[in-house]
Motif scaffolding. Structure first.
Motif, PDB file in Angstrom:
ATOM      1  N   ARG A  89     170.333  53.421  -0.846  1.00  0.00           N
ATOM      2  CA  ARG A  89     170.867  52.055  -0.798  1.00  0.00           C
ATOM      3  C   ARG A  89     171.160  51.521  -2.197  1.00  0.00           C
ATOM      4  O   ARG A  89     172.169  50.862  -2.416  1.00  0.00           O
ATOM      5  CB  ARG A  89     169.901  51.150  -0.051  1.00  0.00           C
ATOM      6  N   ARG A  90     170.292  51.804  -3.136  1.00  0.00           N
ATOM      7  CA  ARG A  90     170.445  51.317  -4.515  1.00  0.00           C
ATOM      8  C   ARG A  90     171.699  51.886  -5.174  1.00  0.00           C
ATOM      9  O   ARG A  90     172.435  51.188  -5.859  1.00  0.00           O
ATOM     10  CB  ARG A  90     169.205  51.691  -5.327  1.00  0.00           C
ATOM     11  N   LEU A  91     171.929  53.196  -4.949  1.00  0.00           N
ATOM     12  CA  LEU A  91     173.087  53.851  -5.546  1.00  0.00           C
ATOM     13  C   LEU A  91     174.347  53.715  -4.692  1.00  0.00           C
ATOM     14  O   LEU A  91     175.401  54.234  -5.050  1.00  0.00           O
ATOM     15  CB  LEU A  91     172.777  55.339  -5.797  1.00  0.00           C
ATOM     16  N   LYS A  92     174.209  53.042  -3.535  1.00  0.00           N
ATOM     17  CA  LYS A  92     175.333  52.811  -2.613  1.00  0.00           C
ATOM     18  C   LYS A  92     176.038  54.128  -2.249  1.00  0.00           C
ATOM     19  O   LYS A  92     177.263  54.228  -2.306  1.00  0.00           O
ATOM     20  CB  LYS A  92     176.317  51.808  -3.204  1.00  0.00           C
ATOM     21  N   LEU A  93     175.232  55.109  -1.866  1.00  0.00           N
ATOM     22  CA  LEU A  93     175.797  56.424  -1.576  1.00  0.00           C
ATOM     23  C   LEU A  93     176.322  56.548  -0.153  1.00  0.00           C
ATOM     24  O   LEU A  93     177.163  57.377   0.132  1.00  0.00           O
ATOM     25  CB  LEU A  93     174.746  57.510  -1.854  1.00  0.00           C
ATOM     26  N   ASN A  94     175.824  55.751   0.767  1.00  0.00           N
ATOM     27  CA  ASN A  94     176.298  55.749   2.147  1.00  0.00           C
ATOM     28  C   ASN A  94     176.438  57.162   2.713  1.00  0.00           C
ATOM     29  O   ASN A  94     177.488  57.543   3.238  1.00  0.00           O
ATOM     30  CB  ASN A  94     177.622  54.985   2.253  1.00  0.00           C
ATOM     31  N   ALA A  95     175.398  57.946   2.559  1.00  0.00           N
ATOM     32  CA  ALA A  95     175.384  59.319   3.067  1.00  0.00           C
ATOM     33  C   ALA A  95     173.999  59.618   3.630  1.00  0.00           C
ATOM     34  O   ALA A  95     173.119  60.094   2.917  1.00  0.00           O
ATOM     35  CB  ALA A  95     175.744  60.296   1.955  1.00  0.00           C
ATOM     36  N   PRO A  96     173.783  59.317   4.913  1.00  0.00           N
ATOM     37  CA  PRO A  96     172.468  59.520   5.525  1.00  0.00           C
ATOM     38  C   PRO A  96     171.872  60.925   5.376  1.00  0.00           C
ATOM     39  O   PRO A  96     170.650  61.052   5.294  1.00  0.00           O
ATOM     40  CB  PRO A  96     172.709  59.184   7.002  1.00  0.00           C
ATOM     41  N   PRO A  97     172.677  61.991   5.298  1.00  0.00           N
ATOM     42  CA  PRO A  97     172.050  63.314   5.133  1.00  0.00           C
ATOM     43  C   PRO A  97     171.202  63.433   3.869  1.00  0.00           C
ATOM     44  O   PRO A  97     170.347  64.306   3.779  1.00  0.00           O
ATOM     45  CB  PRO A  97     173.233  64.284   5.075  1.00  0.00           C
ATOM     46  N   ILE A  98     171.407  62.545   2.903  1.00  0.00           N
ATOM     47  CA  ILE A  98     170.616  62.588   1.680  1.00  0.00           C
ATOM     48  C   ILE A  98     169.132  62.399   1.995  1.00  0.00           C
ATOM     49  O   ILE A  98     168.277  63.039   1.402  1.00  0.00           O
ATOM     50  CB  ILE A  98     171.110  61.537   0.663  1.00  0.00           C
ATOM     51  N   VAL A  99     168.830  61.528   2.950  1.00  0.00           N
ATOM     52  CA  VAL A  99     167.429  61.305   3.327  1.00  0.00           C
ATOM     53  C   VAL A  99     166.843  62.586   3.920  1.00  0.00           C
ATOM     54  O   VAL A  99     165.714  62.972   3.603  1.00  0.00           O
ATOM     55  CB  VAL A  99     167.301  60.130   4.321  1.00  0.00           C
ATOM     56  N   ALA A 100     167.601  63.277   4.730  1.00  0.00           N
ATOM     57  CA  ALA A 100     167.112  64.511   5.353  1.00  0.00           C
ATOM     58  C   ALA A 100     166.822  65.593   4.316  1.00  0.00           C
ATOM     59  O   ALA A 100     165.872  66.362   4.461  1.00  0.00           O
ATOM     60  CB  ALA A 100     168.122  65.019   6.379  1.00  0.00           C
ATOM     61  N   VAL A 101     167.608  65.650   3.264  1.00  0.00           N
ATOM     62  CA  VAL A 101     167.407  66.666   2.227  1.00  0.00           C
ATOM     63  C   VAL A 101     166.059  66.479   1.533  1.00  0.00           C
ATOM     64  O   VAL A 101     165.414  67.453   1.154  1.00  0.00           O
ATOM     65  CB  VAL A 101     168.576  66.638   1.212  1.00  0.00           C
ATOM     66  N   SER A 102     165.622  65.243   1.396  1.00  0.00           N
ATOM     67  CA  SER A 102     164.331  65.006   0.740  1.00  0.00           C
ATOM     68  C   SER A 102     163.168  65.553   1.563  1.00  0.00           C
ATOM     69  O   SER A 102     162.075  65.753   1.034  1.00  0.00           O
ATOM     70  CB  SER A 102     164.130  63.516   0.464  1.00  0.00           C
ATOM     71  N   LEU A 103     163.400  65.818   2.827  1.00  0.00           N
ATOM     72  CA  LEU A 103     162.336  66.306   3.711  1.00  0.00           C
ATOM     73  C   LEU A 103     162.227  67.833   3.739  1.00  0.00           C
ATOM     74  O   LEU A 103     161.280  68.369   4.314  1.00  0.00           O
ATOM     75  CB  LEU A 103     162.574  65.791   5.136  1.00  0.00           C
ATOM     76  N   ILE A 104     163.168  68.529   3.127  1.00  0.00           N
ATOM     77  CA  ILE A 104     163.192  69.999   3.176  1.00  0.00           C
ATOM     78  C   ILE A 104     161.860  70.626   2.772  1.00  0.00           C
ATOM     79  O   ILE A 104     161.359  71.497   3.487  1.00  0.00           O
ATOM     80  CB  ILE A 104     164.367  70.567   2.354  1.00  0.00           C
ATOM     81  N   PRO A 105     161.242  70.228   1.674  1.00  0.00           N
ATOM     82  CA  PRO A 105     159.983  70.886   1.302  1.00  0.00           C
ATOM     83  C   PRO A 105     158.882  70.737   2.355  1.00  0.00           C
ATOM     84  O   PRO A 105     158.028  71.612   2.494  1.00  0.00           O
ATOM     85  CB  PRO A 105     159.570  70.179   0.005  1.00  0.00           C
ATOM     86  N   PHE A 106     158.910  69.652   3.127  1.00  0.00           N
ATOM     87  CA  PHE A 106     157.866  69.412   4.113  1.00  0.00           C
ATOM     88  C   PHE A 106     157.961  70.327   5.332  1.00  0.00           C
ATOM     89  O   PHE A 106     156.984  70.527   6.030  1.00  0.00           O
ATOM     90  CB  PHE A 106     157.864  67.940   4.540  1.00  0.00           C
ATOM     91  N   PHE A 107     159.153  70.879   5.598  1.00  0.00           N
ATOM     92  CA  PHE A 107     159.243  71.827   6.709  1.00  0.00           C
ATOM     93  C   PHE A 107     159.510  73.250   6.243  1.00  0.00           C
ATOM     94  O   PHE A 107     159.224  74.207   6.970  1.00  0.00           O
ATOM     95  CB  PHE A 107     160.263  71.389   7.770  1.00  0.00           C
ATOM     96  N   ALA A 108     160.035  73.437   5.045  1.00  0.00           N
ATOM     97  CA  ALA A 108     160.323  74.794   4.551  1.00  0.00           C
ATOM     98  C   ALA A 108     159.152  75.380   3.771  1.00  0.00           C
ATOM     99  O   ALA A 108     159.066  76.596   3.629  1.00  0.00           O
ATOM    100  CB  ALA A 108     161.575  74.784   3.686  1.00  0.00           C
TER     101      ALA A 108
END
Length: 161
Positions: A89-108
């Motif tokens: 939201r701060r960087l106004k990226l408007n790309a929801p998949p970015i949130v999912a990428v942060s979760l990769i280490p938790f499942f991989a």
């Protein structure tokens, strides 16, 4: 759009093949890669926006990896998710998949902490490069079509006169 879809599909097939056949490359392929690709081919963003979204995704994978490295529990997952949402939201990226990428280490569960951010960076750099090439090919094809139409109109005008 057809050319973009084919380019995206071929890229995803290549990354999947590479991640399953090359030792140490298994994290190059992640489901969100398809979401980023679809986002990029449907929105037609410019190269600066593509690079910004890809950079935001790499940054979010670093955030997720740091949180996972500190503690791989639910509290770190929660903090990583909230921070990544704030970042998007701060960087106004408007790309929801970015949130999912942060979760990769938790499942991989990467063995080395730098593997997840590096894999995200390499995969998205490849995606941006392939789609950049596809965009260039589309522009060239559009110019050729416009020139062909212009040439066709010029010939008809000469015939009519």
């Amino acid at each position: 759009m057809v050319l973009r879809s084919i380019g995206l599909g071929l890229f995803i097939i290549f990354v999947y093949w590479l991640s399953s056949h090359a030792p140490g490359m298994h994290m190059l392929f992640f489901p969100t890669l398809g979401a980023f690709g679809f986002l990029f081919i449907t929105r037609s963003p410019g190269m600066p926006e593509l690079v910004g979204i890809a950079g935001g995704a790499v940054l979010s994978s670093v955030v997720g990896t740091l949180a996972y490295t500190v503690n791989n529990g639910m509290a770190s997952l929660f903090v990583s998710t909230l921070f990544t949402i704030w970042l998007v939201r701060r960087l106004k990226l408007n790309a929801p998949p970015i949130v999912a990428v942060s979760l990769i280490p938790f499942f991989a569960h990467p063995e080395l902490p730098w593997v997840a951010p590096l894999s995200v960076a390499l995969s998205l750099a490849g995606l941006v490069a392939v789609l950049g090439f596809v965009y260039v090919v589309e522009r060239v094809m559009a110019r050729m079509e416009a020139a062909k139409l212009q040439l066709g109109q010029g010939v008809r005008m000469d015939v009519d006169q």
